[in-house]
Design a protein around this motif. Structure first.
Motif, PDB file in Angstrom:
ATOM      1  N   CYS A  20       0.592  -1.332  -0.422  1.00  0.00           N
ATOM      2  CA  CYS A  20      -0.313  -0.277   0.119  1.00  0.00           C
ATOM      3  C   CYS A  20       0.654   1.378  -0.117  1.00  0.00           C
ATOM      4  CB  CYS A  20      -0.878   0.096   1.375  1.00  0.00           C
ATOM      5  SG  CYS A  20      -1.668   1.256   1.859  1.00  0.00           S
ATOM      6  N   ILE A  21       0.622   2.417  -0.583  1.00  0.00           N
ATOM      7  CA  ILE A  21       1.285   3.481  -0.451  1.00  0.00           C
ATOM      8  C   ILE A  21       0.516   4.528  -0.146  1.00  0.00           C
ATOM      9  CG2 ILE A  21       2.690   2.511  -2.824  1.00  0.00           C
ATOM     10  CD1 ILE A  21       0.361   5.083  -4.964  1.00  0.00           C
ATOM     11  N   ALA A  22      -0.077   4.149   0.510  1.00  0.00           N
ATOM     12  CA  ALA A  22      -0.532   5.013   1.454  1.00  0.00           C
ATOM     13  C   ALA A  22      -0.235   6.387   1.823  1.00  0.00           C
ATOM     14  CB  ALA A  22      -2.045   4.538   2.409  1.00  0.00           C
ATOM     15  N   CYS A  58      -7.272  -4.225  -3.631  1.00  0.00           N
ATOM     16  CA  CYS A  58      -7.672  -3.323  -2.583  1.00  0.00           C
ATOM     17  C   CYS A  58      -9.015  -2.441  -3.426  1.00  0.00           C
ATOM     18  CB  CYS A  58      -6.819  -1.957  -2.725  1.00  0.00           C
ATOM     19  SG  CYS A  58      -7.310  -1.006  -1.839  1.00  0.00           S
ATOM     20  N   LEU A  91      -6.970  -2.198   1.221  1.00  0.00           N
ATOM     21  CA  LEU A  91      -5.935  -2.631   1.965  1.00  0.00           C
ATOM     22  C   LEU A  91      -5.093  -1.558   2.900  1.00  0.00           C
ATOM     23  CD1 LEU A  91      -3.580  -4.566  -0.750  1.00  0.00           C
ATOM     24  CD2 LEU A  91      -4.795  -5.287   1.136  1.00  0.00           C
ATOM     25  N   GLY A  92      -5.274  -0.901   2.279  1.00  0.00           N
ATOM     26  CA  GLY A  92      -4.981   0.702   2.994  1.00  0.00           C
ATOM     27  C   GLY A  92      -5.934   1.775   3.747  1.00  0.00           C
ATOM     28  N   ALA A  93      -4.889   3.178   4.463  1.00  0.00           N
ATOM     29  CA  ALA A  93      -6.177   4.208   5.250  1.00  0.00           C
ATOM     30  C   ALA A  93      -6.936   4.650   3.930  1.00  0.00           C
ATOM     31  CB  ALA A  93      -5.213   5.303   5.774  1.00  0.00           C
ATOM     32  N   CYS A  98      -9.144   6.893  -2.674  1.00  0.00           N
ATOM     33  CA  CYS A  98      -8.676   6.005  -2.916  1.00  0.00           C
ATOM     34  C   CYS A  98     -10.730   5.310  -3.369  1.00  0.00           C
ATOM     35  CB  CYS A  98      -7.804   4.826  -2.601  1.00  0.00           C
ATOM     36  SG  CYS A  98      -6.501   4.858  -2.385  1.00  0.00           S
TER      37      CYS A  98
HETATM   38  S1  SF4 Z   1      -5.638   1.830   0.247  1.00  0.00           S
HETATM   39 FE1  SF4 Z   1      -5.470   0.228  -1.359  1.00  0.00          FE
HETATM   40  S2  SF4 Z   1      -5.451   1.974  -3.469  1.00  0.00           S
HETATM   41 FE2  SF4 Z   1      -4.979   3.147  -1.798  1.00  0.00          FE
HETATM   42  S3  SF4 Z   1      -2.877   3.666  -2.388  1.00  0.00           S
HETATM   43 FE3  SF4 Z   1      -3.019   1.915  -0.016  1.00  0.00          FE
HETATM   44  S4  SF4 Z   1      -3.399  -0.403  -1.427  1.00  0.00           S
HETATM   45 FE4  SF4 Z   1      -3.188   0.992  -2.791  1.00  0.00          FE
END
Ligand code: SF4
Lengths: 367, 95
Positions: A313-315, A335, A341-343, A352
């Motif tokens: 995740c590149i949140a 995701c 997968l992330g915030a 997202c």
């Molecule tokens: S929340 Fe999901 S789509 Fe957004 S950066 Fe994280 S992994 Fe990627």
């Protein structure tokens, strides 16, 4: 009196768009800090009609998204193992913790209740004197006064079975964190109108000077957002870097003094962990030491192991506006809002999730 | 979750032995209760912004009107500049 429909009037919206096209000569990157504004920009299709030269990036201003995983695990633990009545706002209930969300805990029998206001949680505490009631209080400066008020009510009524699991985050330190990242491209900010309704505009003037960027306090309706963007672009095109207030109908420079007084009475500043961003110094509020009887974290002394966030995740980069959601390899595949997968995928105000729901995600991924 | 909605105060009553002012606020067709503890001078008839059961700001009517004049205002400024340029460029000012 002009309230909602006027601010969504398509004719006025088009006048703003025309003016923006007329005055924009260079490429500009502007961040809206607040998730509510991200949601409104994406939902109303505003991103698609802005001049190509204007690049809107989306900030970390979604309190549900940035609440640490560990705190959700704590809330689940309180509800399941400590037998408390756990109350929270609807969006928070759906956010997955490391094992499950509060909603899933509720399905298996934990007493979890969705509240519109923390004052309803006080009522539940009053009606259930033999039970512990915990309010899971998240939010930015906008929401903190209501959460503080619930503690003041509990104190006044002498309720000893009410406490708060607090996760309050603040906007100005987040702006600093975003600007201090060496990869940042941001040249101007739309500041969150409702945050400034409480705190006023005083904290933003020094930020505009320090980083030499225009900051425009902006509302949430399409006309507000376009006017805020127009004011920012006008400053950028003129080489200015000032604080301006687009949302003067509800934001006064001094904010709301009664709310600020209440905040000072109940909360103290602390370093706070932001999901996806890490710990930011002096970026949150927690319950003052004198009032720690109302601090659920201390009252129940919950120690839950921290679980790391998903490595793919590149949140962090999304929340700082360095990458767009569709630049993430997991977006829309592994995701999704059902299985985030992330915030930024957890609440509809996260960047997202907003992109997933409203924009033509498939097209952008293939573009 | 940070949504705050404008509504009009219909009535005000005192609760908790007179310590707390609670308002009935009209949003479109729906009436909801909101605490006025953060707006000590709000009165019946005022428009307020309500967030999670608490009124957080009074809405200023004059400012609300002004935001619709913004375009007109900047339009006028641009026109003035254009006119003065036309004037300089050959005296064809239409005024
Ligand atoms: S929340 Fe999901 S789509 Fe957004 S950066 Fe994280 S992994 Fe990627």
């Amino acid at each position: 009196m002009k309230f909602l429909s006027e601010y969504r009037n398509p004719e006025i919206v088009h006048q703003y768009i025309d003016e923006l096209h007329k005055i924009t000569t260079k490429e500009w990157t502007i961040m809206e800090v607040c998730g509510g504004q991200t949601h409104s920009l994406v939902k109303n299709g505003i991103l698609n009609i802005l001049p190509d030269k204007i690049n809107m990036v989306h900030g970390p201003g979604c309190p549900v998204c940035v609440t640490p995983l560990n705190l959700i695990d704590k809330a689940v633990h309180l509800a399941e193992d400590k037998g408390v009545i756990l109350c929270s706002y609807g969006d928070m209930i759906r956010v997955p913790g490391s094992k499950k969300s509060l909603l899933e805990a509720k399905a298996t029998g934990a007493d979890i209740r969705i509240m519109y206001s923390p004052l309803e949680a006080i009522k539940i505490a009053r009606e259930n004197p033999d039970k512990e009631v915990v309010f899971f209080a998240v939010g930015f400066e906008t929401t903190a006064p209501a959460n503080a008020l619930s503690i003041i009510h509990a104190e006044r009524e002498g309720l000893t079975n009410y406490s708060v699991l607090a996760s309050h985050v603040l906007v100005p330190p987040a702006i600093e964190a975003v600007m201090n990242d060496s990869d940042t491209q941001i040249q101007g900010f739309l500041a969150a109108g409702h945050v400034c309704t409480i705190m006023g505009t005083g904290e933003y003037e020094p930020l505009a000077q320090k980083y030499n960027i225009p900051i425009v306090v902006t509302g949430f309706e399409p006309v507000d957002l376009l006017q805020g963007i127009l004011m920012t672009v006008r400053q950028l095109e003129n080489g200015e870097a000032r604080l301006e207030n687009q949302y003067a109908r509800v934001v006064r420079p001094e904010g709301n003094p009664a709310a600020i007084e209440m905040l000072n009475r109940v909360f103290q500043m602390e370093d706070r962990e932001w999901r996806g961003l890490g710990t930011i110094p002096n970026s949150g509020w927690n319950i003052r030491t004198e009032l720690e009887a109302y601090n659920a974290d201390i009252k129940f002394n919950v120690n839950i192991l921290k679980v790391p966030e998903c490595a793919d995740c590149i949140a962090g980069q999304v929340l700082k506006g360095i990458k767009k959601p569709f630049e993430c390899s997991q977006f829309g595949t592994n995701c999704t809002p059902e299985k985030p997968l992330g915030a930024p995928m957890v609440s509809s105000e996260g960047a997202c999730a907003a992109y997933y729901h409203y924009s033509n995600a498939g097209d952008e991924v293939n573009a | 979750m940070c949504l705050a909605i404008p509504g009009k105060i219909k009535s005000i009553e005192l609760q908790y032995d007179g310590v707390v002012r609670m308002a009935k606020v009209l949003f479109g067709g729906i009436t909801k209760e909101a605490s006025l503890e953060m707006l000590p001078d709000a009165e019946v008839g005022d428009y307020v912004l309500v967030h999670v059961g608490v009124a957080i700001s009074k809405i200023d009517e004059e400012e609300a009107q002004k935001s619709f004049k913004y375009l007109e205002e900047i339009g006028e400024i641009d026109e003035l500049v254009e006119h003065s340029q036309i004037d300089r460029n050959g005296g064809r000012c239409p005024l």
